[in-house]
Design a protein around this motif. Structure first.
Motif, PDB file in Angstrom:
ATOM      1  N   LEU A   9       0.813  -1.219   0.000  1.00 44.73           N
ATOM      2  CA  LEU A   9       0.000   0.000   0.000  1.00 44.73           C
ATOM      3  C   LEU A   9       0.847   1.269   0.000  1.00 44.73           C
ATOM      4  O   LEU A   9       0.321   2.368   0.096  1.00 44.73           O
ATOM      5  N   GLY A  10       2.168   1.104  -0.063  1.00 47.26           N
ATOM      6  CA  GLY A  10       3.042   2.275  -0.166  1.00 47.26           C
ATOM      7  C   GLY A  10       3.592   2.782   1.150  1.00 47.26           C
ATOM      8  O   GLY A  10       4.221   3.835   1.189  1.00 47.26           O
ATOM      9  N   PHE A  11       3.351   2.056   2.245  1.00 48.19           N
ATOM     10  CA  PHE A  11       3.941   2.450   3.526  1.00 48.19           C
ATOM     11  C   PHE A  11       5.409   2.053   3.529  1.00 48.19           C
ATOM     12  O   PHE A  11       5.791   1.043   2.939  1.00 48.19           O
ATOM     13  N   THR A  12       6.234   2.862   4.188  1.00 46.24           N
ATOM     14  CA  THR A  12       7.642   2.536   4.336  1.00 46.24           C
ATOM     15  C   THR A  12       7.963   2.398   5.818  1.00 46.24           C
ATOM     16  O   THR A  12       7.329   3.019   6.666  1.00 46.24           O
ATOM     17  N   GLU A  13       8.947   1.575   6.102  1.00 50.08           N
ATOM     18  CA  GLU A  13       9.321   1.348   7.496  1.00 50.08           C
ATOM     19  C   GLU A  13       9.957   2.616   8.065  1.00 50.08           C
ATOM     20  O   GLU A  13      10.650   3.346   7.365  1.00 50.08           O
TER      21      GLU A  13
END
Length: 50
Positions: free
Chosen positions: A24-28
């Motif tokens: 979904l395009g989240f980054t750590e």
């Protein structure tokens, strides 16, 4: 608000949740809110466009 942030517990059964976040395009990112960086969680954020 410029970004959404959330925490996912780092356990094998939740690997699908981690993949979903990444898809979904989240980054750590680093620890967020009041959650300590215990090594058992992973933290994600997604920048919001203006």
């Amino acid at each position: 608000m410029t970004a959404l942030q959330h925490k996912v517990a780092h356990l094998a059964p939740l690997a699908a949740a981690v993949r979903l976040c990444e898809n979904l395009g989240f980054t750590e990112c680093g620890a967020v809110l009041e959650f300590p960086d215990s090594g058992f969680s992973r933290f994600f954020e997604k920048k919001l466009s203006a």
